[in-house]
Scaffold this motif. Structure first.
Motif, PDB file in Angstrom:
ATOM      1  N   VAL A 161       0.856  -1.189   0.000  1.00  0.00           N
ATOM      2  CA  VAL A 161       0.000   0.000   0.000  1.00  0.00           C
ATOM      3  C   VAL A 161       0.889   1.235   0.000  1.00  0.00           C
ATOM      4  O   VAL A 161       1.723   1.408   0.896  1.00  0.00           O
ATOM      5  N   HIS A 162       0.714   2.088  -1.013  1.00  0.00           N
ATOM      6  CA  HIS A 162       1.507   3.309  -1.143  1.00  0.00           C
ATOM      7  C   HIS A 162       0.603   4.537  -1.030  1.00  0.00           C
ATOM      8  O   HIS A 162      -0.588   4.476  -1.368  1.00  0.00           O
ATOM      9  N   PRO A 163       1.140   5.653  -0.563  1.00  0.00           N
ATOM     10  CA  PRO A 163       0.332   6.882  -0.502  1.00  0.00           C
ATOM     11  C   PRO A 163      -0.143   7.293  -1.887  1.00  0.00           C
ATOM     12  O   PRO A 163       0.542   7.115  -2.896  1.00  0.00           O
ATOM     13  N   LYS A 164      -1.353   7.866  -1.893  1.00  0.00           N
ATOM     14  CA  LYS A 164      -1.951   8.278  -3.166  1.00  0.00           C
ATOM     15  C   LYS A 164      -2.894   9.448  -2.898  1.00  0.00           C
ATOM     16  O   LYS A 164      -3.749   9.369  -2.010  1.00  0.00           O
ATOM     17  N   ASN A 165      -2.717  10.515  -3.632  1.00  0.00           N
ATOM     18  CA  ASN A 165      -3.550  11.715  -3.502  1.00  0.00           C
ATOM     19  C   ASN A 165      -3.495  12.299  -2.088  1.00  0.00           C
ATOM     20  O   ASN A 165      -4.436  12.975  -1.662  1.00  0.00           O
ATOM     21  N   LEU A 206       3.821  12.657   2.359  1.00  0.00           N
ATOM     22  CA  LEU A 206       4.389  11.318   2.371  1.00  0.00           C
ATOM     23  C   LEU A 206       4.995  11.006   1.016  1.00  0.00           C
ATOM     24  O   LEU A 206       4.489  11.447  -0.031  1.00  0.00           O
ATOM     25  N   ASN A 207       6.074  10.227   1.033  1.00  0.00           N
ATOM     26  CA  ASN A 207       6.737   9.796  -0.192  1.00  0.00           C
ATOM     27  C   ASN A 207       5.928   8.662  -0.815  1.00  0.00           C
ATOM     28  O   ASN A 207       5.768   7.595  -0.211  1.00  0.00           O
ATOM     29  N   GLU A 208       5.421   8.888  -2.024  1.00  0.00           N
ATOM     30  CA  GLU A 208       4.552   7.897  -2.663  1.00  0.00           C
ATOM     31  C   GLU A 208       5.309   6.661  -3.130  1.00  0.00           C
ATOM     32  O   GLU A 208       4.678   5.656  -3.474  1.00  0.00           O
ATOM     33  N   SER A 209       6.622   6.695  -3.150  1.00  0.00           N
ATOM     34  CA  SER A 209       7.398   5.523  -3.580  1.00  0.00           C
ATOM     35  C   SER A 209       7.700   4.566  -2.419  1.00  0.00           C
ATOM     36  O   SER A 209       8.203   3.471  -2.650  1.00  0.00           O
ATOM     37  N   ILE A 210       7.394   4.973  -1.198  1.00  0.00           N
ATOM     38  CA  ILE A 210       7.672   4.143  -0.016  1.00  0.00           C
ATOM     39  C   ILE A 210       6.356   3.587   0.512  1.00  0.00           C
ATOM     40  O   ILE A 210       5.395   4.350   0.710  1.00  0.00           O
ATOM     41  N   PRO A 211       6.258   2.266   0.731  1.00  0.00           N
ATOM     42  CA  PRO A 211       4.999   1.700   1.262  1.00  0.00           C
ATOM     43  C   PRO A 211       4.723   2.192   2.678  1.00  0.00           C
ATOM     44  O   PRO A 211       5.622   2.629   3.400  1.00  0.00           O
ATOM     45  N   LEU A 212       3.459   2.103   3.072  1.00  0.00           N
ATOM     46  CA  LEU A 212       3.056   2.601   4.384  1.00  0.00           C
ATOM     47  C   LEU A 212       3.731   1.849   5.523  1.00  0.00           C
ATOM     48  O   LEU A 212       3.967   2.416   6.593  1.00  0.00           O
ATOM     49  N   SER A 213       4.064   0.569   5.321  1.00  0.00           N
ATOM     50  CA  SER A 213       4.687  -0.218   6.381  1.00  0.00           C
ATOM     51  C   SER A 213       6.085   0.275   6.729  1.00  0.00           C
ATOM     52  O   SER A 213       6.626  -0.078   7.785  1.00  0.00           O
TER      53      SER A 213
END
Length: 385
Positions: free
Chosen positions: A250-254, A266-273
């Protein structure tokens, strides 16, 4: 002659009456007992403990099935509160609690803390509208402060940010999140509980909700005599949160794409975990004054060191009269600095010792004869009734 004839008629009549009486048969009626069936009702007064009723009889009664558990006849310890027993109990509690309180208080006093409040110090002197200043994205909000190390701080030194008057336990704020979205990529559109931060331009926000939207975004960097102190930000979140509550796919989006920016990006290339700042923030606090872990300094700080801190005062606490503090702290076997546990143990232990001493004086100065324990109900009747 007529007299004799009358006598003869009278005699004949008398004989006829005698013969008629002799011909009558006397019949005696003897009552015959007829058995009448009588239903015997179950009675708790006649039943003996442990007696088993028949199935047919039990079918017509509401009395529960007998057991020693329901009738409170299990073996039990029923101590008699004699003066010696009470005094001994209070002494035992005081002997256990007082050493624990002393040890806890000493461990708390060994923790070294540096606390610096900066939300007022990092405002330019000519600013009149604090909220407008903090919400202006083009304004440089850098601030330099110094921290004096008064005692030796053994590594690791934990860096916290502390917020006051911030109610993360507000019901609407706590519910404004989607745990399904945070865990699974396929539940990206599960944002029904995230209003008003649910969609932007028809697309779902990941992570959605007010908690993620208000992510803390002040930053700190440290140096001593021109040498930078690295802040380790890995492992600051709970392992269970990283592995089970935030998905690796799961990655950040919008995120922070609406007109009003709530906090950090948040950096969209890094997963939430792997975004541990977010994971730490998403574990909401129960009280309006709380600390959250920012990182760790992995070197010792010596007594007399002067730490230069460059921070960016970006988080808006001025709209709700909140306070921001930077905290550097060591730990002990008990955790961080917390005198309450030690004081609580010492208070309870001291109170028990005082009561035991008072009861001892009363017992020797004005003794009181105890009653005969053989008259107690459980001694007279082994069943306890």
């Amino acid at each position: 002659a007529s007299l004799s004839t009358s006598q003869q008629k009278l005699e004949r009549k008398t004989e006829r009456e005698k013969r008629s009486q002799a011909s009558i048969t006397v019949i005696e009626i003897t009552p015959i007992p007829i058995p009448i069936p009588i239903r015997r009702m179950a009675s708790s007064s006649t039943a003996t403990p442990g007696s088993a009723d028949s199935t047919a009889t039990r079918r017509h009664t509401k009395r529960p099935k007998y057991s020693k558990f329901t009738q409170q006849e299990l073996p039990a310890c029923k101590p008699i509160l004699t003066p010696r027993a009470v005094i001994s109990a209070f002494l035992l509690v005081s002997v256990v609690f007082i050493p624990i309180g002393v040890a806890s208080l000493m461990a708390s006093r060994k923790v070294v803390e540096i606390v610096y409040r900066y939300e007022s110090e990092c405002l330019p002197s000519n600013i009149t509208n604090k909220v407008a200043y903090i919400q202006n994205p083009t304004t440089d909000k850098s601030c330099n402060i110094t921290l004096n190390v008064t005692k030796h701080m053994k590594a690791p030194v934990f860096v916290y940010y502390q917020l006051d008057n911030f109610y993360q336990n507000h019901r609407r704020y706590v519910k404004s999140r989607s745990d399904e979205q945070l865990r699974n990529l396929k539940d990206e559109k599960e944002v029904s509980t995230c209003k008003p931060e649910d969609f932007v331009n028809g697309s779902a926000i990941v992570p959605c909700g007010l908690i993620a939207w208000s992510l803390f975004n002040d930053t700190y960097s440290f140096s001593i005599k021109g040498t930078n102190l690295k802040v380790n930000k890995s492992g600051i979140a709970w392992k269970s949160d990283r592995e089970h509550k935030f998905g690796k796919d799961v990655h950040p989006k919008n995120f922070q794409s609406s007109s009003i920016i709530g906090g950090a990006h948040l950096n969209e290339s890094i997963p939430l975990s792997e975004q541990e700042d977010l994971i730490v923030w998403m574990r909401t606090a129960a009280l309006p004054t709380f600390r959250k872990l920012y990182g760790r300094i992995e070197v010792d700080l010596k007594s007399g060191d002067i730490i230069n801190v460059t921070l960016k005062n970006q988080y808006n606490t001025y709209s709700f009269n909140g306070k921001k503090k930077l905290v550097l702290s060591t730990t002990s076997w008990l955790g961080g600095k917390n005198d309450f546990i030690g004081i609580a143990y010492l208070t309870v232990g001291g109170l028990c010792f005082f009561l035991s001493l008072a009861f001892t004086i009363v017992y020797f100065v004005k003794p009181r004869q105890l009653g005969d324990p053989s008259y107690l109900s459980w001694n007279r009747n082994p069943g306890g009734h």
